[in-house]
Scaffold this motif. Structure first.
Motif, PDB file in Angstrom:
ATOM      1  N   ALA A 150     -15.478 -36.871  -1.360  1.00 32.57           N
ATOM      2  CA  ALA A 150     -15.639 -36.056  -0.147  1.00 32.57           C
ATOM      3  C   ALA A 150     -16.021 -37.169   0.959  1.00 32.57           C
ATOM      4  O   ALA A 150     -16.340 -38.103   0.864  1.00 32.57           O
ATOM      5  N   HIS A 153     -14.307 -35.664  -7.270  1.00 30.55           N
ATOM      6  CA  HIS A 153     -14.422 -35.164  -5.916  1.00 30.55           C
ATOM      7  C   HIS A 153     -14.876 -36.129  -4.851  1.00 30.55           C
ATOM      8  O   HIS A 153     -15.923 -36.726  -4.796  1.00 30.55           O
ATOM      9  N   PRO A 182     -13.026 -32.414   1.168  1.00 35.17           N
ATOM     10  CA  PRO A 182     -11.946 -33.423   0.399  1.00 35.17           C
ATOM     11  C   PRO A 182     -11.527 -34.582   1.295  1.00 35.17           C
ATOM     12  O   PRO A 182     -11.133 -34.399   2.360  1.00 35.17           O
TER      13      PRO A 182
END
Length: 150
Positions: free
Chosen positions: A55, A53, A8
């Motif tokens: 990333a 999310h 993350p």
């Protein structure tokens, strides 16, 4: 080649992410790496949403790739959950080495983990290399996309 970590994104990753977003002709027109304020605000919103999310791919302590994966519960397709992949960027030094494939494979695996039944993405029509890349990974150009600037 050293180990790659996909994790993350953290607030400290924002400058590197924005630099990658701005590092092409389209991004150079719409991103402002000199003022990170709107990106920091957006990051805070993303961080507070469990369906978002953001990333980063990190090699040797350096952010070399990024993408955003959004999980969307829905009623269509018999109540299927889908995911959308956005903002895929690979640092110029890393392009052509398989990192993009690894990031997309991570997003697909995470989508499966989240019980998604469909993964979708869009790519600007002018990005012909990106289109070939996504088709090679099994994505189909099955729909016509529409956008409206607000």
């Amino acid at each position: 080649m050293s180990d790659l970590e996909i994790r993350p994104a953290a607030p400290t990753d924002i400058p590197a992410i924005v630099a990658m977003l701005a590092d092409d002709p389209l991004g150079a027109q719409r991103e402002s790496p000199d003022d990170l304020t709107p990106y920091t605000t957006a990051f805070e919103r993303l961080s507070g949403d469990p369906n978002q999310h953001l990333a980063v791919a990190v090699r040797d302590g350096r952010v070399v790739g990024t993408l955003q994966l959004t999980i969307i519960p829905g009623l269509s397709r018999r109540g299927a959950t889908r995911s959308i992949i956005e903002g895929v960027r690979i640092h110029a030094d890393e392009r052509g080495g398989g990192l993009g494939t690894q990031l997309i494979e991570w997003a697909i695996a995470e989508s499966r983990r989240q019980d998604c039944r469909l993964v979708q993405l869009t790519s600007d029509a002018t990005r012909t290399d990106a289109r070939r890349f996504y088709e090679r990974l099994g994505f189909e150009a099955s729909h016509v996309g529409f956008k409206m600037a607000l």
